[in-house]
Enzyme design. Structure first.
Site, PDB file in Angstrom:
ATOM      1  N   ARG A 120       0.852  -1.186   0.000  1.00 21.78           N
ATOM      2  CA  ARG A 120       0.000   0.000   0.000  1.00 21.78           C
ATOM      3  C   ARG A 120       0.892   1.241   0.000  1.00 21.78           C
ATOM      4  NH1 ARG A 120       2.289   2.068   3.724  1.00 21.78           N
ATOM      5  NH2 ARG A 120       0.630   3.581   3.949  1.00 21.78           N
ATOM      6  N   ALA A 144       0.696   4.966  -2.468  1.00 21.55           N
ATOM      7  CA  ALA A 144       0.599   5.199  -3.911  1.00 21.55           C
ATOM      8  C   ALA A 144       1.878   4.862  -4.685  1.00 21.55           C
ATOM      9  CB  ALA A 144       0.169   6.650  -4.176  1.00 21.55           C
ATOM     10  N   ARG A 148      -7.429  -0.854  -7.174  1.00 20.83           N
ATOM     11  CA  ARG A 148      -7.762   0.247  -6.255  1.00 20.83           C
ATOM     12  C   ARG A 148      -7.943   1.495  -7.101  1.00 20.83           C
ATOM     13  NH1 ARG A 148      -4.751   0.960  -0.730  1.00 20.83           N
ATOM     14  NH2 ARG A 148      -6.825   1.748  -0.240  1.00 20.83           N
ATOM     15  N   GLN A 202      -2.827   2.627  10.058  1.00 22.32           N
ATOM     16  CA  GLN A 202      -1.520   2.671   9.405  1.00 22.32           C
ATOM     17  C   GLN A 202      -0.532   3.566  10.149  1.00 22.32           C
ATOM     18  OE1 GLN A 202      -4.494   3.243   7.789  1.00 22.32           O
ATOM     19  NE2 GLN A 202      -4.387   2.612   5.642  1.00 22.32           N
ATOM     20  N   ASP A 213      -2.725  10.433  -2.597  1.00 15.53           N
ATOM     21  CA  ASP A 213      -2.974   9.411  -3.604  1.00 15.53           C
ATOM     22  C   ASP A 213      -3.367  10.010  -4.944  1.00 15.53           C
ATOM     23  OD1 ASP A 213      -3.206   6.409  -2.312  1.00 15.53           O
ATOM     24  OD2 ASP A 213      -3.475   8.010  -0.856  1.00 15.53           O
ATOM     25  N   ASN A 226      -6.270  11.967   0.104  1.00 15.00           N
ATOM     26  CA  ASN A 226      -5.340  11.207   0.944  1.00 15.00           C
ATOM     27  C   ASN A 226      -6.167  10.368   1.914  1.00 15.00           C
ATOM     28  OD1 ASN A 226      -2.584  10.580   1.724  1.00 15.00           O
ATOM     29  ND2 ASN A 226      -2.992  11.693   3.618  1.00 15.00           N
ATOM     30  N   LYS A 227      -5.508   9.614   2.745  1.00 20.47           N
ATOM     31  CA  LYS A 227      -6.183   8.701   3.660  1.00 20.47           C
ATOM     32  C   LYS A 227      -7.257   9.438   4.458  1.00 20.47           C
ATOM     33  CE  LYS A 227      -5.518   5.199   3.761  1.00 20.47           C
ATOM     34  NZ  LYS A 227      -6.192   4.122   3.015  1.00 20.47           N
TER      35      LYS A 227
END
Length: 350
Positions: A47, A49, A93, A200, A241, A251-252
């Site tokens: 994981r 990008a 993804r 994460q 990402d 992003n996350k």
């Protein structure tokens, strides 16, 4: 952490660090088929990008080398097979644009070689995948140096999710600044959000930075406002990402909240973005596809349910931070300030 690597290419096999097991166990997965690569990306064994992009590039090489058509000399069937594999890998993804970029770059090379032999095509594909891998390492190091120019000795940075060496070929993007600081003899401390629901920040960022000897403090996501209000944070640095043409950044999940808090406390927000993550064909954040993942990521922690199994969940993997809450986008080609639409166009022409 010198003995730990995120990915390695070994004789038509991609060896990946299984990031679903960090920090409890350091284990590796061997990917020898396109399906292996797809599953590793989709299940987040790999994981981040940049790492996803590099993995997908090698996935295309594996596709070429494992083609099992009845007539290997049938060029058109071979080409059609590669096109099918490319679309399949890109579907693993949807949010991270590096995935699409890397696969498309490999396929552009393939399409340019229509008159070449299959063996020549395979050789060029592998050569280009290795180049993508090396370019990512160099890009991340440069991003780290550019980020470091925005900080001063003794600063403390809040980061969200994991955009470090575990998410890339080396160094990472957002976390590269800490490794460059070490090289330059600067003391830059870190606060890491735990980053629910997959944790994460807790599992990966705190592990990675601690292994590298960086002064890191782990906090729960809902503590960010408190540490900012106490003056403990000098800057927010996160990865991404996808960056839209206007500067909106995916992003996350949770990054948007952090940016709002930073804006309130007048703390700069820097996005670490390889130019491969900038999507000039995407006009703004509303056009970025946001992946939604399964309910168990929200309902479970470490394999145990923390809520009733039957309760409804909503689990977007990413959110979009509007450009107005971003101080600068830091790339390997330089630092981009507002107005982002105009200045992103300039940096992409370099």
């Amino acid at each position: 952490m010198n003995e730990i690597f995120t990915l390695k290419w070994r004789k038509n096999t991609l060896v990946l660090l299984d990031q679903t097991k960090i920090p409890r166990e350091v284990a590796y997965v061997e990917c020898k088929t396109v399906q292996d690569i797809y599953d590793a990306i989709q299940t987040m064994i790999v994981r981040g990008a940049p790492a996803i992009g590099v993995s997908a590039a090698y996935g295309m090489v594996i596709a070429a080398n494992t083609y099992d058509g009845k007539s290997f000399s049938d060029k058109e069937k071979f080409m059609d097979y590669l096109r099918e594999c490319a679309e399949y890998l890109k579907s693993s993804r949807p949010t991270a644009v590096n995935l699409m970029w890397a696969v498309d770059r490999i396929m552009d090379k393939v399409e340019e070689m229509q008159i070449a032999s299959i063996e020549e095509i395979k050789a060029e594909m592998e050569k280009d995948a290795i180049a993508i891998h090396k370019e990512d390492e160099n890009t991340n190091r440069t991003i780290g140096l550019n980020l470091l120019s925005l900080l001063k000795d003794g600063d403390t940075v809040l980061t969200h999710c994991n955009a470090g060496s575990l998410a890339a070929s080396a160094y990472g993007t957002a976390l590269a600044v800490f490794y460059m600081a070490q090289e330059k003899g600067m003391n830059i401390k870190a606060y890491a959000d735990e980053t629910r629901p997959r944790l994460q920040g807790a599992n990966l960022t705190s592990f990675e930075l601690a292994e590298h000897g960086v002064d890191v403090t782990l906090i729960c996501d809902n503590m960010a406002a408190v540490v900012m209000s106490q003056g403990k944070i000098d800057a927010v640095i996160v990865g991404c990402d996808r960056v839209a043409a206007n500067g909106d950044t995916a992003n996350k999940i949770g990054t948007y909240s952090v940016s709002l808090l930073a804006d309130h406390f007048q703390i700069p927000v820097y996005i670490a973005a390889p130019t491969t993550t900038i999507d000039m064909d995407c006009p703004d954040g509303s056009a970025i596809p946001i992946e939604e993942r399964g309910a168990d990521e929200v309902l479970c922690v470490n394999g145990g349910y923390i809520a009733p199994k039957e309760v409804k969940t909503y689990n977007p993997a990413f959110d979009v931070t509007p450009a107005e809450y971003i101080t600068a986008i830091v790339t390997e080609k330089g630092i981009v300030y507002p107005p982002f639409k105009e200045n992103l166009e300039k940096i992409m022409r370099k």
